[in-house]
Structure formats: C-alpha cells, structure tokens
Motif scaffolding. Structure first.
Motif, PDB file in Angstrom:
ATOM      1  N   ILE A  46      37.613  43.969  35.903  1.00 55.59           N
ATOM      2  CA  ILE A  46      36.151  43.966  35.978  1.00 55.59           C
ATOM      3  C   ILE A  46      35.612  45.264  35.394  1.00 55.59           C
ATOM      4  CG2 ILE A  46      34.141  43.873  37.525  1.00 55.59           C
ATOM      5  CD1 ILE A  46      35.953  42.346  39.516  1.00 55.59           C
ATOM      6  N   THR A  47      34.590  45.127  34.557  1.00 55.63           N
ATOM      7  CA  THR A  47      33.896  46.285  33.997  1.00 55.63           C
ATOM      8  C   THR A  47      32.454  46.266  34.481  1.00 55.63           C
ATOM      9  OG1 THR A  47      35.265  46.174  32.002  1.00 55.63           O
ATOM     10  CG2 THR A  47      33.249  47.500  31.896  1.00 55.63           C
ATOM     11  N   ILE A  48      32.066  47.341  35.173  1.00 57.28           N
ATOM     12  CA  ILE A  48      30.667  47.444  35.602  1.00 57.28           C
ATOM     13  C   ILE A  48      30.090  48.764  35.098  1.00 57.28           C
ATOM     14  CG2 ILE A  48      31.000  46.015  37.664  1.00 57.28           C
ATOM     15  CD1 ILE A  48      30.912  48.612  39.324  1.00 57.28           C
ATOM     16  N   PRO A  49      28.779  48.786  34.819  1.00 62.04           N
ATOM     17  CA  PRO A  49      28.144  50.030  34.372  1.00 62.04           C
ATOM     18  C   PRO A  49      28.043  51.049  35.511  1.00 62.04           C
ATOM     19  CG  PRO A  49      26.698  48.101  34.045  1.00 62.04           C
ATOM     20  CD  PRO A  49      27.853  47.669  34.865  1.00 62.04           C
ATOM     21  N   THR A  50      27.726  52.262  35.156  1.00 63.52           N
ATOM     22  CA  THR A  50      27.572  53.324  36.162  1.00 63.52           C
ATOM     23  C   THR A  50      26.366  53.083  37.052  1.00 63.52           C
ATOM     24  OG1 THR A  50      26.301  54.643  34.588  1.00 63.52           O
ATOM     25  CG2 THR A  50      28.669  55.038  34.692  1.00 63.52           C
ATOM     26  N   THR A  51      25.465  52.193  36.640  1.00 61.08           N
ATOM     27  CA  THR A  51      24.252  51.912  37.413  1.00 61.08           C
ATOM     28  C   THR A  51      24.478  50.882  38.514  1.00 61.08           C
ATOM     29  OG1 THR A  51      23.686  50.349  35.664  1.00 61.08           O
ATOM     30  CG2 THR A  51      22.645  52.514  35.571  1.00 61.08           C
ATOM     31  N   ILE A  52      25.683  50.349  38.609  1.00 61.63           N
ATOM     32  CA  ILE A  52      25.976  49.279  39.565  1.00 61.63           C
ATOM     33  C   ILE A  52      27.087  49.718  40.516  1.00 61.63           C
ATOM     34  CG2 ILE A  52      26.903  46.936  39.817  1.00 61.63           C
ATOM     35  CD1 ILE A  52      25.551  46.164  37.251  1.00 61.63           C
ATOM     36  N   LYS A  53      26.912  49.364  41.775  1.00 56.82           N
ATOM     37  CA  LYS A  53      27.977  49.542  42.763  1.00 56.82           C
ATOM     38  C   LYS A  53      28.153  48.224  43.506  1.00 56.82           C
ATOM     39  CE  LYS A  53      24.808  51.204  46.354  1.00 56.82           C
ATOM     40  NZ  LYS A  53      24.494  52.302  47.295  1.00 56.82           N
ATOM     41  N   GLY A  54      29.241  48.120  44.287  1.00 59.22           N
ATOM     42  CA  GLY A  54      29.424  46.882  45.032  1.00 59.22           C
ATOM     43  C   GLY A  54      30.855  46.673  45.454  1.00 59.22           C
ATOM     44  N   ASN A  55      31.162  45.421  45.823  1.00 63.06           N
ATOM     45  CA  ASN A  55      32.478  45.092  46.354  1.00 63.06           C
ATOM     46  C   ASN A  55      33.037  43.830  45.707  1.00 63.06           C
ATOM     47  OD1 ASN A  55      32.845  47.081  48.643  1.00 63.06           O
ATOM     48  ND2 ASN A  55      30.901  46.141  49.252  1.00 63.06           N
ATOM     49  N   LEU A  56      34.354  43.815  45.584  1.00 68.43           N
ATOM     50  CA  LEU A  56      35.087  42.618  45.213  1.00 68.43           C
ATOM     51  C   LEU A  56      35.621  42.011  46.501  1.00 68.43           C
ATOM     52  CD1 LEU A  56      36.429  40.750  43.075  1.00 68.43           C
ATOM     53  CD2 LEU A  56      38.355  42.365  43.055  1.00 68.43           C
ATOM     54  N   ILE A  57      35.318  40.712  46.712  1.00 66.22           N
ATOM     55  CA  ILE A  57      35.652  40.067  47.982  1.00 66.22           C
ATOM     56  C   ILE A  57      36.539  38.860  47.712  1.00 66.22           C
ATOM     57  CG2 ILE A  57      34.713  38.921  50.030  1.00 66.22           C
ATOM     58  CD1 ILE A  57      32.074  40.466  49.479  1.00 66.22           C
ATOM     59  N   TRP A  58      37.640  38.787  48.472  1.00 71.69           N
ATOM     60  CA  TRP A  58      38.553  37.657  48.309  1.00 71.69           C
ATOM     61  C   TRP A  58      39.138  37.289  49.659  1.00 71.69           C
ATOM     62  CZ3 TRP A  58      39.799  33.738  45.433  1.00 71.69           C
ATOM     63  CH2 TRP A  58      41.061  33.149  45.510  1.00 71.69           C
ATOM     64  N   GLN A  59      38.816  36.093  50.118  1.00 64.88           N
ATOM     65  CA  GLN A  59      39.355  35.541  51.358  1.00 64.88           C
ATOM     66  C   GLN A  59      39.291  36.535  52.517  1.00 64.88           C
ATOM     67  OE1 GLN A  59      43.218  33.887  50.493  1.00 64.88           O
ATOM     68  NE2 GLN A  59      42.353  32.236  49.234  1.00 64.88           N
ATOM     69  N   ASN A  94      38.233  48.357  35.328  1.00 62.21           N
ATOM     70  CA  ASN A  94      39.323  48.565  36.275  1.00 62.21           C
ATOM     71  C   ASN A  94      40.012  47.245  36.584  1.00 62.21           C
ATOM     72  OD1 ASN A  94      39.181  51.541  37.444  1.00 62.21           O
ATOM     73  ND2 ASN A  94      37.072  50.830  37.179  1.00 62.21           N
ATOM     74  N   THR A  95      41.265  47.356  37.028  1.00 57.95           N
ATOM     75  CA  THR A  95      42.053  46.188  37.415  1.00 57.95           C
ATOM     76  C   THR A  95      42.272  46.190  38.914  1.00 57.95           C
ATOM     77  OG1 THR A  95      43.188  46.178  35.276  1.00 57.95           O
ATOM     78  CG2 THR A  95      44.243  44.981  37.071  1.00 57.95           C
ATOM     79  N   TYR A  96      42.152  45.008  39.521  1.00 57.55           N
ATOM     80  CA  TYR A  96      42.262  44.885  40.977  1.00 57.55           C
ATOM     81  C   TYR A  96      43.218  43.738  41.310  1.00 57.55           C
ATOM     82  CZ  TYR A  96      37.700  47.182  40.430  1.00 57.55           C
ATOM     83  OH  TYR A  96      36.676  48.014  40.056  1.00 57.55           O
ATOM     84  N   THR A  97      43.943  43.892  42.403  1.00 54.78           N
ATOM     85  CA  THR A  97      44.795  42.833  42.935  1.00 54.78           C
ATOM     86  C   THR A  97      44.590  42.763  44.440  1.00 54.78           C
ATOM     87  OG1 THR A  97      46.476  43.183  41.225  1.00 54.78           O
ATOM     88  CG2 THR A  97      47.135  41.943  43.189  1.00 54.78           C
ATOM     89  N   ILE A  98      44.251  41.564  44.928  1.00 54.13           N
ATOM     90  CA  ILE A  98      44.094  41.369  46.372  1.00 54.13           C
ATOM     91  C   ILE A  98      44.982  40.196  46.773  1.00 54.13           C
ATOM     92  CG2 ILE A  98      42.499  40.895  48.266  1.00 54.13           C
ATOM     93  CD1 ILE A  98      40.229  41.896  46.560  1.00 54.13           C
ATOM     94  N   LYS A  99      45.880  40.447  47.712  1.00 57.14           N
ATOM     95  CA  LYS A  99      46.752  39.389  48.202  1.00 57.14           C
ATOM     96  C   LYS A  99      46.099  38.676  49.378  1.00 57.14           C
ATOM     97  CE  LYS A  99      51.132  41.390  46.694  1.00 57.14           C
ATOM     98  NZ  LYS A  99      52.492  41.829  47.113  1.00 57.14           N
TER      99      LYS A  99
END
Length: 801
Positions: free
Chosen positions: A769-782, A793-798
């Motif tokens: 996921i690529t987000i601009p410096t003007t954005i913040k937040g969360n990646l949510i999975w299960q 950035n690259t993310y992995t959620i098990k």
C-alpha cells in the motif's frame, strides 16, 4: 486481457488551452459586470434560432490579460480570430444563471482581432433541463482593456445576424408520426437541420465581411434590481468541458462498395445522382460534437444518425457486437450541401453514439467527404481510478461502469447521455459516490446538492430533477437529497456543510411528513413515488403496484432512512432536540411497518399491509433501517437473494442491495447480487443499462450512471477503503474480497492517491500500500488492525483462526 481496451486517438485541438478562472475559487465575481444582455433586433420570442455575433477591435499590448465574462440563453459557442475557445454556459436556473470567466490574451494578436459568438435557442422542444427567457448574450470586459467589447446595445461595436441555415429538428418520440427513437420519453435537445446554402461560411474569422449585419439591440441589464431584471448571475463553479479530438472508427457496412476506409483513411467521393448508406461502429459508446468536413455536392442531402446500439427485427438488442440484420434507429442531423469547398458541420448540442449511419443522396455534382472526427466532451477533472482483480468479469464490469460515469459527468451529472441528460436526485446520489471514487473530487456532488436545494417548492418538495423547466416531483427523491447530505458529511466530516442545509432538511422532512397517514404509512400524493423500475404486469411505473404507493412499506422506510440520517446530522451539530425528534419519529414508523407488513410465516416484509405483494426493495430497506433486529438481518438477506417470487431490484436499486450486503457483512453474497451486470458483459456492452429487459419495459438508455454502482463498492467494500475523518485525512483499509483473491488499484482522494495491491490466502493477508504523507490510518484484517505507514510499504497479517 481486458476485452474493452480500445485505442482512443485523443489529440489537443490547439496548443493553447482555456481554463475557467473562477474554478476552484471565485476570483472575478458578478460585481465586475457592467455589460448588458443583447440580442438581434429581429428576434421576437423563444423560437428555435441561431444568432451570430461579431465584434472587431484593436489590441496594442499583447502582454496584458484580456479577461471577459460570457453567458448566453440558451447556449453559446465562442471563437477568437476563427479559433474555437469554449461553449456554455454551465447548466443552472434563472435565479442562479452561470457565466464563464476567461482570459483571451493568448488568442489575440497585434492590431485587429475579432470575437465571434454563436447563440442557439433550441425552441419549444429544448432540453427539459434548460431554463430560458430570451435569445440573448452577455459579454463583459473584466480587465480595463477588455471593456471595449462590452455588450450594451447602446452604441457598442457588436453586430449580429440570424443564421437562416439552422432549424431545430424535433426528435419524435410520441404521437402519430414515425418515431425517431426507440424507448419512449425524450427530454434532450432537438437535433439540427442545416442548409449550407444559407450559411455565412467563415463568419467567425477576421476577414469575413459583416458590413451588412445589424447592430445588436439591448435586451436587459445584467446587474440591477438585486442582480438583474432577467437573469440572476453567478460565476461558473465547475471547470470547462473538454474538446478533445477523438478518432471515429471506419465503415463496417455499406449499401454499395466503397473505395476507401473513410473516415480513417482519406476521403470518400460519391458520384452524382447516388444514394448511399453506410454504418460506422466506434466499438464503444462515446459522446461529444462530431465534425464533418466535406466539399462539392451542390444540394446533396447528408443525414447523420446516431445511436448507442442497433436493433433487431422486433427492436431487440442482444449482442452489441452483432450487426447482421440489425438497423440503426436514433436521432439524426440533416445537412444540405452548398457545393463549395471545405464546408464544415458540427452539431449544436452533444451527441452520444457507438454507431453512426450516413444516408446520402447526391444531385448533379459529386460529393467529397474529407474528414469526420469527434470532439469528445467531458469534465476536465481527471478520472484516474484504477481497478484490477483476479476475475476478468469484475475488471470488465469496472470498465463499463467507469466509461458510463466519465461520459455522464459534464458540467453537471447527466442521468443518461442520450435520451434525457437531466440531473435526477436518485441517480445523482449513486453517480456522485462513484465519481468521487474515480476522481477524488466532490465538486460535482456539492454542486448537485446545492442545485437540488434551490429547487425546493413551498411544500418542501425537492424537484426530482434539477435544473429543470418542468415540474417533476418524486417525494422519495426529496428523501434521497437528505441522504446525499449525509453521504457527503460521512466522508468529509465538515459540520459547516450540515449547517448550510439544516433548514432545508427540516423543511423537506416536514413536507414529507404531510404524506403520512394514521397507520404511520404513506398516503397517495398528487405526485409519483419512485422506488425502481419494477417489472411485471402490475408495475406502477416506479412503484410495485398501480395503487400510487398507498401504504407502501418501502416508501415509508425510505422516510425512516432519511429521518435516521437527519437525526445523525443534527446530533453532529449538537442540536439534540431535533435529532431526538427525528429518531423517535423513525422508530414510530418502524414499529408500524413491522406490525402491519412483516409476514411471520414467510419471515419477510410485504410491500403493503394486505400482504399481496412482496419485493426485494422493502426487505433491503428493512435491513438498512434496522426495521428488523440485527441478529435476523443475515437470514433476511439470504431470503432477498433466494426467494424467486420477490419483485426484483433492478440495476438502480441494487446500490441499496450492495449497501445491505455491506451492512450485514456478507461479502460472499456480493457476486450473487452483481449477476445482472454479467449479462451486459456477455452482450459486449461498453456502458451500463438503465433497467432490466422486459416485454412491457424494454431497455432504453445504454449510458445510465445509476447502474454503475459496482465500481464504487469495489473500492469502498471489496477493497474496503473508506474515509474515517476529514475527507480521507484518516482512512481505514479493511478488505473483504468477496469471491476475489487479488485486488490491485489506485483510488484518488482529496488528500492524494492511494495505491494498493491486496492478496489473500487461506490464513493471511498480504498487502502493498502506498499512501501520501497527508493520510494516516489503519489496515484491518479479520479483527486485527495495524497502522499504515507513509509512502510505499508491505504488510502481512495472519488470520487468528
């Protein structure tokens, strides 16, 4: 490989482009206007006519800005020294009549110059969205050097002539005459009949002799009596439309052998005393202003027909790529040649087409067709969203949804591009959300909400479409206007937006409350409730039956939906009393609907208390309003999709079905709800249909934005990208995928572009996921949430399971 990758030849008309100076912020307001509205002295009323205006003047300083305001009734085309600049004005009403503000400096030259304007009045059958008083134009110099071209009608330097070559060609859709179109109601402009023998060729160029033209005549002031005796002017608030050159595909069928691949390769010469018909297939639906250049052919008749599709023997459509034994039925322009070299025809209003058919009859002189191109018309706000998944059907659906929205986003939201081109409330709620996802820009949505607010009558009714010169009232659409404000606030978090419309919300809901009866269900009204294009023998042209919506549960629940949204909005601005009032009233209606319309034997809501009609719509709205307990909503959703005898939600109302699926959290059902779109792809459609095919209601519009909702939910639900705060200042990305396993895309927002690659396996989510410096937040999975990092950035959620 996407099956709808067609090559577009989009070339700039000129190295110089024009922009609206008052977008995105007003710089030159109406206080600068000192010009007046003028017309030709022989114009008497609202008859269809074209008036040509010219002003020749001298310029010494080419470095200075030359800024003007311009507006006209009904529509204008502006030229400087023979070069097309733009057309307008932006669509609005008389009380908020728009003017464009342009800097013409780059189009001027040292010494003598000419500004030329064509003004069209489309006459009594003009577009239903086009309000009019009198055929007239207003041009005002903002900078001091531009004041020499002010229209005043009193000793100014403007001259004019009536273009006797033009006549409005009424598109016949009712009555005893042969119909020009298939599908009924036509609310767009007439087409053109042009006799080039009466056309003042090169009238827009500097060297044209206008000595016989008449001085313009004063019509009305542009800035008096609180704004004007005629039009109350305000600046254009959206960018100018595009005028991009788009190549038109070659001939696919002809009544006789042709020696060239016109218009792609060279010219086409038709001998004297020839009748010829040939068909062009653009391969995808587009829109704009087609331009035909031709020579010779004295008194030859050229008829150009335009259509979104071809029709079979019984007006069936079928596979859009199949042309054998099909005919083109659609509106048309007619041109009579004057026999001279380099004649040019451009229609006076936008045309929409995939197929174009020429019917030509020559007389004593050969006719040479030299060039045929399209000047594509769209908003110039870029539509840059991207979506790709591991399912080609979804990719294809996204493409046809996107093309539909792009075509229908002009300087307002078009309900469809061919038949009506009006800005309807129910349609716009959906189109606005999709357009914001495609562009990251909400200015069209805010413009529509404001224009709908301006349409309200003394009873609190929002007109069903606006701007409008008629009176379309659908009480359900008044409720949808409240929902639109809630949608915009939920994304933006802007409390000033609520304050701007709070009085209108109160007035609108008070007006609808008058429709309620002692059962806490809706009464009949003088107007038509519109819910959906129901199919079946007993459909009520927008309601489930022909009882005018009496005691309709779904309409009553739409009122609940608006009340609940209003309650939330007023709670957000700390008006607790009004918020509680709406909350309590919503609950009263819910209680009545459940008591009177819920069938405990079928575990379904009936459409009305007599329990003779059951539809998907009522049950969808029951979920969205919590008219049924939350723990029973999933079971009800299954019934909505599996009970075959329910009246079906068509493309329009499936927006609300998708919302119900999202609310319940059943992404595995999304694909089931989307099945009707698959038939469009199988039929090689390149844009989205208005309604389901049926015997009594055959499909009509093929470019209908209310059917483009899957594209919105691909981002908002399947990829799960939503604004949490302040118009994407804070986001959550909570993908649910549905049947998909991979989603790649780009979502533009007001804070910058979000690029994403999402992939799931049995026990984990992998995301880049690529987000601009003007954005913040969360990646949510299960149930697991991790903060998003700036940049790529690259993310992995098990999975926890």
């Amino acid at each position: 490989m996407n099956r709808f990758l067609f090559l577009l030849f989009l070339l700039s008309l000129s190295a110089k482009s024009q922009t609206e100076l008052n977008y995105p912020k007003i710089v030159y307001g109406k206080e600068n206007i000192s010009a007046s509205w003028v017309s030709h002295p022989d114009i008497k009323g609202g008859k269809d006519t074209a008036v040509l205006f010219r002003n020749t003047f001298n310029i010494d300083d080419l470095k200075a800005d030359f800024i003007i305001n311009i507006s006209a009734d009904n529509h204008y085309f502006l030229y400087v020294n023979g070069l097309f600049i733009t057309h307008g004005p932006q669509l609005s009403d008389i009380q908020h009549y728009k003017f464009e503000t342009l800097n013409l400096k780059d189009f001027l030259k040292q010494g003598k110059n000419v500004i030329a304007v064509k003004v069209i009045n489309f006459g009594k059958r003009r577009f239903l969205g086009m309000q009019s008083i009198f055929t007239s134009v207003m041009i005002n110099g903002v900078t001091e050097n531009a004041k020499i071209i002010n229209t005043t009608g009193f000793n100014d330097t403007w001259v004019s002539t009536i273009d006797e070559s033009y006549k409005a060609n009424e598109v016949i859709w009712r009555g005893d005459k042969e119909k020009a179109i298939v599908g009924g109601f036509y609310a767009n402009n007439p087409t053109d009949i042009v006799d080039m023998n009466q056309y003042p060729t090169h009238w827009e160029t500097l060297d044209f002799d206008d000595s016989e033209w008449k001085k313009v005549e004063f019509f009305e002031n542009a800035s008096s009596m609180g704004g004007s005796i005629a039009y109350l002017l305000e600046p254009r608030n959206l960018p100018l439309l595009s005028w991009d050159e788009e190549r038109i595909a070659s001939i696919v069928r002809s009544s006789k052998p042709l020696e060239t691949e016109f218009p792609v390769l060279g010219t086409l010469t038709l001998a004297p005393h020839t009748k010829a018909t040939f068909l062009l297939d653009q391969q995808y639906v587009t829109n704009g202003f087609p331009e035909l250049q031709f020579s010779k052919g004295k008194l030859a008749t050229i008829t150009i027909k335009y259509a979104e599709n071809l029709f079979g023997a019984n007006n069936e459509k079928g596979d859009r790529n199949e042309i054998e034994n099909k005919k083109l039925l659609g509106y048309y322009d007619e041109i009579i040649s004057n026999g001279e070299a380099s004649q040019k025809f451009i229609p006076n209003w936008m045309r929409t087409f995939r197929f174009i058919e020429f019917e030509i009859e020559t007389k004593d002189q050969e006719l040479v067709l030299e060039k045929f191109i399209n000047h594509r018309s769209r908003t110039t706000i870029p539509s840059i969203a991207k979506f790709k998944s591991d399912d080609e059907m979804y990719n294809d659906i996204f493409e046809i949804c996107k093309r539909t929205i792009d075509i229908c986003t002009q300087d307002y939201f078009l309900s469809d591009a061919y038949y009506e081109t009006m800005q309807y409330v129910g349609d716009t709620k959906i189109q606005g959300l999709v357009w914001e996802a495609l562009s990251g820009n909400a200015e069209h949505t805010k413009n529509a909400i404001r224009q709908f607010d301006q349409s309200r009558d003394s009873e609190g009714n929002i007109l069903g479409a606006y701007p409008l010169r008629s009176t379309f009232i659908y009480p359900t659409y008044s409720l949808v206007w409240v929902d639109m404000i809630a949608d915009r606030y939920n994304t933006s978090g802007n409390k000033d937006f609520i304050h701007a419309y709070k009085d209108g919300i109160i007035n609108t809901l008070a007006g609808f409350e008058k429709n309620m009866n002692d059962l806490n269900l809706v009464n009949k009204t003088p107007y038509r409730y519109f819910v959906d294009w129901y199919t079946g023998l007993n459909n009520g042209s927008g309601t489930a039956t022909k009882n005018d919506g009496l005691n309709s549960a779904v309409v009553s629940l739409h009122y609940v939906h608006a009340l609940q949204n209003a309650s939330h909005l007023f709670d957000e601005i700390a008006d607790e009393q009004t918020s509680l009032k709406y909350k309590n009233r919503a609950q009263e209606i819910i209680t009545s609907v459940y008591k009177l319309c819920y069938d405990s034997d079928r575990n379904l809501f009936a459409e009305r208390p007599d329990k003779t009609i059951y539809d998907q719509h009522t049950n969808i709205m029951a979920i969205l309003t919590d008219a049924i307990p939350q723990n029973e909503q999933r079971a009800l959703l299954d019934k909505i999709l599996n009970e075959k005898d329910l009246l079906q939600a068509t493309y329009y109302y499936r927006f609300y079905l998708f919302e119900a699926i999202k609310k319940v959290g059943a992404p595995e059902l999304f694909d089931v709800a989307q099945k009707p779109w698959e038939q469009m792809i199988n039929n090689h459609m390149t844009t989205t249909l208005e309604r389901f095919e049926s015997v009594e209601k055959p499909t009509r519009s093929e470019v209908h934005p209310w059917s483009a909702s899957p594209a919105y939910f691909y981002f908002n639900y399947l990829a799960g990208i939503r604004s949490v705060q302040n118009d994407f200042e804070e986001v959550e990305i909570a993908p649910v995928f549905g049947k998909l396993n991979e989603i790649v895309g780009l979502l533009p927002t007001s804070k910058g572009n979000i690029e994403f690659e999402l992939k799931r396996t049995k026990n984990k989510l992998s995301a880049e996921i690529t987000i601009p410096t003007t954005i913040k937040g969360n990646l949510i999975w299960q149930g697991t949430a991790i903060p998003l990092k700036k940049g790529k950035n690259t993310y992995t959620i098990k999975s926890r399971k």
